[in-house]
Design a protein around this motif. Structure first.
Motif, mmCIF file in Angstrom:
data_model
loop_
_atom_site.group_PDB
_atom_site.id
_atom_site.type_symbol
_atom_site.label_atom_id
_atom_site.label_comp_id
_atom_site.label_asym_id
_atom_site.label_seq_id
_atom_site.Cartn_x
_atom_site.Cartn_y
_atom_site.Cartn_z
ATOM 1 N N SER D 74 0.828 -1.188 0.000
ATOM 2 C CA SER D 74 0.000 0.000 0.000
ATOM 3 C C SER D 74 0.873 1.253 0.000
ATOM 4 O O SER D 74 1.875 1.320 0.719
ATOM 5 C CB SER D 74 -0.865 -0.031 1.266
ATOM 6 N N SER D 79 -1.712 2.909 -7.816
ATOM 7 C CA SER D 79 -2.831 3.689 -8.321
ATOM 8 C C SER D 79 -2.331 4.895 -9.096
ATOM 9 O O SER D 79 -2.857 5.234 -10.156
ATOM 10 C CB SER D 79 -3.710 4.176 -7.175
ATOM 11 N N THR D 80 -1.314 5.531 -8.561
ATOM 12 C CA THR D 80 -0.788 6.719 -9.222
ATOM 13 C C THR D 80 -0.314 6.363 -10.631
ATOM 14 O O THR D 80 -0.606 7.063 -11.604
ATOM 15 C CB THR D 80 0.370 7.290 -8.391
HETATM 16 N N1 LIG Z 1 -3.590 13.438 -4.245
HETATM 17 C C1 LIG Z 1 -2.482 13.115 -3.562
HETATM 18 N N2 LIG Z 1 -1.783 14.093 -2.923
HETATM 19 C C2 LIG Z 1 -0.645 13.805 -2.228
HETATM 20 N N3 LIG Z 1 -0.140 12.577 -2.118
HETATM 21 C C3 LIG Z 1 -0.793 11.559 -2.719
HETATM 22 C C4 LIG Z 1 -1.996 11.778 -3.454
HETATM 23 N N4 LIG Z 1 -2.424 10.603 -3.949
HETATM 24 C C5 LIG Z 1 -1.525 9.676 -3.529
HETATM 25 N N5 LIG Z 1 -0.543 10.246 -2.795
HETATM 26 C C6 LIG Z 1 0.605 9.563 -2.183
HETATM 27 O O1 LIG Z 1 1.270 8.871 -3.204
HETATM 28 C C7 LIG Z 1 1.749 7.612 -2.726
HETATM 29 C C8 LIG Z 1 1.269 6.530 -3.643
HETATM 30 O O2 LIG Z 1 -0.134 6.411 -3.542
HETATM 31 P P1 LIG Z 1 -0.972 5.390 -4.396
HETATM 32 O O3 LIG Z 1 -2.417 5.630 -4.134
HETATM 33 O O4 LIG Z 1 -0.522 5.424 -5.807
HETATM 34 O O5 LIG Z 1 -0.535 4.008 -3.745
HETATM 35 P P2 LIG Z 1 -1.087 2.561 -4.051
HETATM 36 O O6 LIG Z 1 0.079 1.742 -4.353
HETATM 37 O O7 LIG Z 1 -2.203 2.623 -5.029
HETATM 38 O O8 LIG Z 1 -1.647 2.133 -2.615
HETATM 39 P P3 LIG Z 1 -2.957 1.267 -2.250
HETATM 40 O O9 LIG Z 1 -2.589 -0.154 -2.385
HETATM 41 O O10 LIG Z 1 -3.197 1.644 -0.817
HETATM 42 O O11 LIG Z 1 -4.052 1.689 -3.168
HETATM 43 C C9 LIG Z 1 1.274 7.478 -1.320
HETATM 44 O O12 LIG Z 1 2.349 7.796 -0.464
HETATM 45 C C10 LIG Z 1 0.192 8.491 -1.192
HETATM 46 O O13 LIG Z 1 0.184 9.023 0.112
#
Ligand SMILES: Nc1ncnc2c1ncn2[C@@H]1O[C@H](COP(=O)(O)OP(=O)(O)OP(=O)(O)O)[C@@H](O)[C@H]1O
Ligand SMILES: Nc1ncnc2c1ncn2[C@@H]1O[C@H](COP(=O)(O)OP(=O)(O)OP(=O)(O)O)[C@@H](O)[C@H]1O
Ligand SMILES: [Mg+2]
Ligand SMILES: [Mg+2]
Lengths: 220, 269, 248, 287, 287
Positions: D74, D79-80
């Motif tokens: 996580s 997602s990003t």
């Molecule tokens: N809009 C935003 N503003 C600032 N930081 C963000 C934003 N969206 C995501 N982040 C940060 O970017 C990083 C990556 O987030 P992301 O949602 O891509 O992770 P993920 O791998 O999809 O996690 P998960 O499995 O929980 O969905 C995290 O540290 C998150 O806090």
């Protein structure tokens, strides 16, 4: 309390009632339209215009309607702008109401989950298509309760028109009291008149609220 | 909730004795003296009768009388600013002891307050711009006329000239402002202040000098305040005898009036 | 009494009539006018302050009562709220102005009338704010409190109030701004508020400054704005923080 | 018949590509025949929120018909990354190449056109609650792609039949269960005839019993050679569907392997730990 | 040492009861020796929302030191049942007997006392967000049970050490991960020294990586003979922790068996289907 006195004042109250309704209706329509435009300008971060919209909102939401009306009615003629009392009332109330309405719409738009806008973008919708199919239908529905509250607020606020000699309900009552010193009767009629407008209005708006929700989201 | 409580108007209609008589309403002279202040209602925006100077102090003909009364009672005066339509209620609800606010004596008003001896003569006049001068009330039919709520002018036109469109304002400031802005064809009020106003504002004339019967202006007390009423009557008589009103006319009013107005037109000997 | 206290506090004038200002504007700084306007505003703010002082505690109690399940109590309190929602504030002011002195049988000045009328109105609005905030606390939180064996008052004190106070505060500040704006109506019940003073000034200077209205009303407009706008901004900031807290 | 309904018509079934999935590590291989040219290439992608670098120099390819599964803890940036591939985030560097054409960075207009070719389904239900199921599905094809309604409707009927939701055509989203909503969201994306589908934890908000119906639909899509990039926490599903697995941590690709290889022989310790943490509790008691 | 910290001091370890779990079907067995008297008995419980009957005549027992796992499809009434056991719902009929005493139905005052003896942990994070971890834990023991703060603090320190979260004592819930929050929620309930713990899908909102740490804590509690009723969707965990499994559908108990029996030989078709639907996707393809 005397029936006779009330009866003889009835025609005057009737006229005032109609005028109050008329001025309220026109102002509510104008304020809602203007408020929606202001809210959209801010929602879509239109350059320059969105700032103007912000200033407008802050300025007119944070000053009393009464002083706005005084300024329009007594102040503007000194710089050569003269509107009739009713025009001042409508302009003043529309501006004042629009500042509140734009807040209501904004609340509706911002209550929309972010994923809604994103999935609209993910489908390739252009900004205007997004407004048309997603933002407006959902945002408007969400803003209905706040808009309804504003409408009631605006109708009540028409009582302030009394200060620029518009013969609406409050003015009429005060005037009659001033001439005949029968405050009980006239105050009673005044409260009843507002109740006749506001109670059904608030019921209608509540029904409308439910209806709109159902129409938009299929709730029941 | 509005149903109970005393109803002075009805009482007055059925015979004035029922509400007066033994029961004392409002503060007696002794009580006022004990309090050390008398509360007097006056206008704040009506030069030269009652207004507030730039330094915040009150001045005018009514105010001069009030100050004299205070002096003679040996108490401080607490001024309560009212608008025309608030004069009766300020007495009824005990907010003031005395009204000195260009209060014209009328039959309706006599039913709800007690008037003392008058100290000024007055009648309704109509002021209009020289460019569209109004010389008789009939010319006003279908035109807009500014009045202040709760004045005799308002009542007079409502009852006698229903065809005149009245624009009713809360205060003198507002009615004169609207008139000057050209929102109305003419303005009706007590002729005495119209004289004064017309002098200050070139280009306007009091085209109708008197309308209806001549009436008088008098101090008023709460209905049933016999004690203060009697005292006030005595006081007015005494002041008249002492030439107080003549003096006050010269210092407060004359500078504001045109030369064609004589003291006899205004004050009561 | 209240009024004189305010006058003492008001800023000292000491502004000479400035030549750079338009003629009408200079009226604002003639004599004691500036101070007088501010003390008029002081009256308005004092009335608003007293009304809030009276209305908030009452409203909090009413609001807390409104989450109880007693149907009669709820209906009565709802009616109380609806009355103040239906009657325009100005009309409320007149009702109090005419009825209060008579019913109370004592002499009541305009300021007291306004404080009572606004205070009751504030209590009704606050009761709705408090109720709304209290019931916005999620059922889960309340259940969690219950599961620890808390009683009704403990739930209110340890769970509901602390978790909703950050919603109540911004709403209350917004209401305060609205009450201050509504004090503009004091003009109509013979309280020497800022607008009354403004009119006195216009009248006293009608010869020398015929265009005073524009400047005086404009200035009063500005005065209200610089009091209410910061309140609105604070409320907005607190609201935003509350939202972030709740999500975080 | 059902096959042809869901199958993306613009992609010819190409069984060859689905098996050859371990190819294409890194970024060196740029001279390629048009046949196995990647559908999507990401080169040195950088993305930060303020000073927080969320994606650091990410590069990879996806070939037509291939399924790429993105795994990672996580906050690792999954997602990003997937949102960047649909132009929903502004990027701070690098290049995204789709069908051989570089997408001008952060150009909303260019992305708007591309989004009709790249379908996306989100974790939270993203159907428009103000529109019926049918209207939700038609919106993109008729308003954005301006295709004739009759043709769209016919396709919609086939798609709905295929996911066994024909009877809900005129229902509002709130009348559907979570699993049904997500299946409709997938249908909505398919109705645009995309060449690439992006899935971001589409089952994460679902009740366990509904997870299966959605995952099975995705498995069927994969079988029909839809090109897909999938973020998921369902390990059994990932194992079955992945041609390639990419393991992300802290915005960096730590591993990129064929699906089988990854699950049986993860190369890094982090990936191994991750896989262990995802195994059902009880399989291997600790205390 | 760690054992004694988490172990409910008021329950003597009684290994005998944990193995004899298949006993006590139905409601006939009322004459029992105090030793194996059930801690909790539910008799003919009925609960409806309006006209919708959610629980229809539910009866069962839980003995001291026993772990009862409640399974069943979504909407079957599991949460409702468990909430009834803590007096959070008004009931329409039946009886709940705790430690041999029938609880007066829908009597909030009686329940309030009992709730200090029955701990409950919910699906949604239910720590008070405005209080630190320590304040959250202390609140019940000090304000409700009115125990001396020093004693409570000492117990809290032991419990926190046991779940390895001592360093978060002064942190606010928002600074914790989901898994940490749920572990603190469990500690908060344990600090009241309950005799029975209720768990309602405590891992359902957690990221998959955090599920394990919570489930392991629960396993540890079970080992130490805490009496527990557990609703979960984690099948592996359920299999390991359950002394008895109760399968609910539509407000009716369809099956009640020892854990091993249930998972290997479910007696009803519904239970079999349910178990299949909960198996990971991919384990057994369908199309
Ligand atoms: N809009 C935003 N503003 C600032 N930081 C963000 C934003 N969206 C995501 N982040 C940060 O970017 C990083 C990556 O987030 P992301 O949602 O891509 O992770 P993920 O791998 O999809 O996690 P998960 O499995 O929980 O969905 C995290 O540290 C998150 O806090
Ligand atoms: N507050 C309520 N009002 C009305 N109906 C309710 C309420 N709470 C639950 N229900 C209904 O009661 C039934 C049982 O719900 P319950 O939450 O107990 O199911 P569950 O087995 O816990 O399901 P899940 O696995 O989804 O948590 C459902 O049909 C639900 O719709
Ligand atoms: Mg994610
Ligand atoms: Mg549940």
């Amino acid at each position: 309390m005397s029936w006779q006195i009330m009866q003889s004042a009835l025609p005057l109250f009737e006229r005032a009632f109609v005028l109050t309704l008329k001025l309220s209706a026109i102002s509510v329509v104008l304020a809602t339209a203007l408020g929606l435009v202001l809210a959209l300008l801010r929602e879509y971060r239109t350059p320059v215009l969105s700032h103007i919209s912000t200033v407008f909102q802050e300025l007119f939401r944070n000053t009393p309607l009464l002083i706005q009306l005084f300024f329009l009615y007594y102040g503007l003629p000194s710089v050569g702008i003269m509107w009739s009392a009713q025009t001042c009332a409508i302009v003043g109330m529309s501006i004042f109401g629009a500042a509140y309405m734009s807040g209501a719409f904004e609340g509706g738009f911002s209550g929309m989950p972010r994923v809604q806008k994103e999935s609209a973008r993910a489908l390739g919708l252009a900004p205007l298509q997004m407004i048309r199919h997603v933002t407006l239908p959902q945002g408007l529905t969400r803003s209905v309760p706040a808009v309804a509250a504003n409408i009631i607020f605006m109708v009540k606020e028409t009582s302030v028109f009394t200060v620029i000699a518009v013969p609406e309900l409050t003015n009429t009552a005060r005037d009659l009291i001033g001439m005949y010193y029968r405050s009980d009767e006239y105050l009673f009629m005044l409260v009843v008149a507002y109740a006749i407008i506001l109670i059904p209005l608030s019921i209608i708006l509540t029904l409308l609220e439910r209806r709109v929700r159902r129409g938009t989201f299929g709730d029941n | 909730a509005c149903g109970n409580g005393p109803d002075p108007a009805a009482a007055g209609a059925s015979g004035s004795s029922s509400s007066s008589g033994s029961s004392q309403e409002g503060k007696t002279v002794d009580q006022i003296k004990k309090d050390g202040t008398i509360r007097i209602a006056t206008f704040g925006d009506l030069p030269p009768y009652g207004y507030v100077k730039n330094d915040g102090t009150r001045a005018g003909y009514d105010v001069a009388l009030g100050n004299q009364i205070g002096k003679d009672l040996g108490v401080k005066v607490e001024w309560v600013q009212v608008n025309a339509d608030g004069r009766v209620d300020s007495l009824k609800s005990d907010k003031v002891d005395l009204v000195l606010a260009n209060f014209t004596v009328t039959d309706e008003r006599k039913q709800v307050v007690d008037f003392a001896e008058p100290y000024m003569k007055v009648s309704i006049g109509v002021v209009s711009p020289d460019s569209a001068k109004i010389t008789s009330a009939d010319q006003l039919k279908g035109k807009q006329l500014a009045v202040t709520k709760g004045t005799t002018a308002e009542t007079y036109f409502t009852e006698n000239y229903p065809d005149v469109e009245l624009q009713k304002f809360d205060s003198k400031t507002q009615q004169f402002q609207a008139f000057k802005d050209g929102r109305v064809a003419a303005l009706a009020d007590d002729n005495t202040y119209l004289y004064a106003w017309a002098k200050d504002n070139p280009g306007y004339t009091v085209g109708v000098k008197t309308l209806g019967e001549e009436s008088t202006i008098a101090p008023a007390v709460k209905k049933g305040n016999k004690d203060l009423l009697d005292w006030t009557n005595k006081e007015i008589k005494q002041l008249s005898a002492d030439g107080f009103f003549k003096n006050a006319y010269e210092t407060e009013l004359a500078p504001s009036f045109t030369s064609d107005i004589k003291p006899e037109d205004v004050i009561i000997e | 009494m209240v009024l004189s206290a305010i006058t003492d506090v008001a800023l000292s004038p000491a502004y000479p009539a400035s030549t750079t200002l338009a003629s009408g504007a200079s009226v604002l700084f003639t004599g004691d006018n500036f101070t007088r306007l501010l003390s008029g505003l002081g009256t308005s703010v004092t009335v608003a302050g007293l009304a809030l002082l009276v209305g908030i505690p009452l409203g909090v109690v009413l609001g807390a009562l409104r989450i109880l399940k007693n149907p009669v109590l709820r209906a009565v309190l709802r009616l109380y709220l609806e009355f103040f929602r239906i009657v325009p504030t100005l009309v409320l002011l007149f009702l109090s102005y005419y009825i209060l002195p008579r019913e109370l049988g004592v002499q009541v000045d305009g300021v007291t009338v306004a404080v009572v009328a606004f205070g009751l109105w504030v209590s009704a609005e606050i009761s709705d704010i408090v109720r709304g905030a209290l019931i916005s606390v999620s059922d889960h939180q309340v259940d969690a409190g219950k599961a620890l064996g808390m009683n009704g008052l403990q739930l209110l004190w340890y769970v509901r109030i602390p978790q909703s106070i950050n919603l109540m505060i911004p709403a209350t500040i917004n209401l305060a701004a609205r009450v201050i704006m509504t004090t503009s109506l004091l003009l109509l019940i013979s309280v020497i508020d800022v607008i009354t003073v403004g009119q006195q000034i216009m009248e006293a200077n009608r010869m020398t400054h015929p265009d005073a209205a524009f400047w005086v009303y404009g200035f009063i407009f500005f005065l209200y704005f610089i009091i209410c706008w910061p309140l609105a901004m604070i409320a907005k900031a607190l609201e935003k923080r509350a939202k972030e807290r709740n999500n975080g | 018949m059902a096959d042809s309904a869901v199958l993306n018509p613009s992609v010819a079934p190409n069984p060859a590509t689905t098996s050859a999935t371990t190819a294409g590590h890194g970024s060196g291989d740029s001279a390629i025949s048009p046949d196995d040219a990647p559908l999507l290439s990401v080169r040195h992608l950088k993305k930060s929120y303020g000073t927080h670098e969320v994606l650091k120099d990410v590069s990879f390819d996806v070939k037509r018909g291939q399924v790429l599964v993105l795994l990672g803890p996580s906050g690792s940036g999954k997602s990003t990354l997937i949102r960047c591939l649909n132009g929903l985030e502004t990027i701070q560097g690098g290049e995204i190449v789709f069908k051989g054409q570089a997408v001008p960075a952060n150009n909303e207009r260019a992305w708007r056109k591309l989004r009709t070719e790249i379908g996306m389904v989100f974790q939270s239900y993203d159907l428009f609650p103000n529109l019926t199921v049918a209207k939700n599905i038609e919106l993109g094809p008729t308003k954005v792609q301006k295709r004739p309604k009759a043709e769209v409707d016919e396709q919609m009927d086939r798609l709905l039949a295929d996911v066994q939701l024909s009877e809900y055509k005129n229902a509002y989203p709130r009348e559907l269960s979570g699993g049904q909503k997500q299946r409709i969201a997938i249908v909505r994306a398919l109705a645009m005839n995309p060449e690439l589908m992006l899935f971001d934890e589409v089952t994460a908000s679902l009740d366990p019993e509904m997870v299966r119906e959605v995952l099975e639909l995705m498995l069927r899509l994969a079988k029909r050679h839809m090109t897909m990039i999938v973020v998921t926490h369902e390990m059994e599903f990932a194992r079955r569907v992945a041609d390639t697995v990419m393991f992300l941590e802290n915005g960096v690709i730590l591993e990129r392997q064929s699906g089988n290889e990854f699950f049986t022989h993860p190369q890094t310790d982090r990936a191994r730990n991750f896989l262990e943490s995802m195994a059902p509790v009880g399989a291997e008691p600790q205390d």
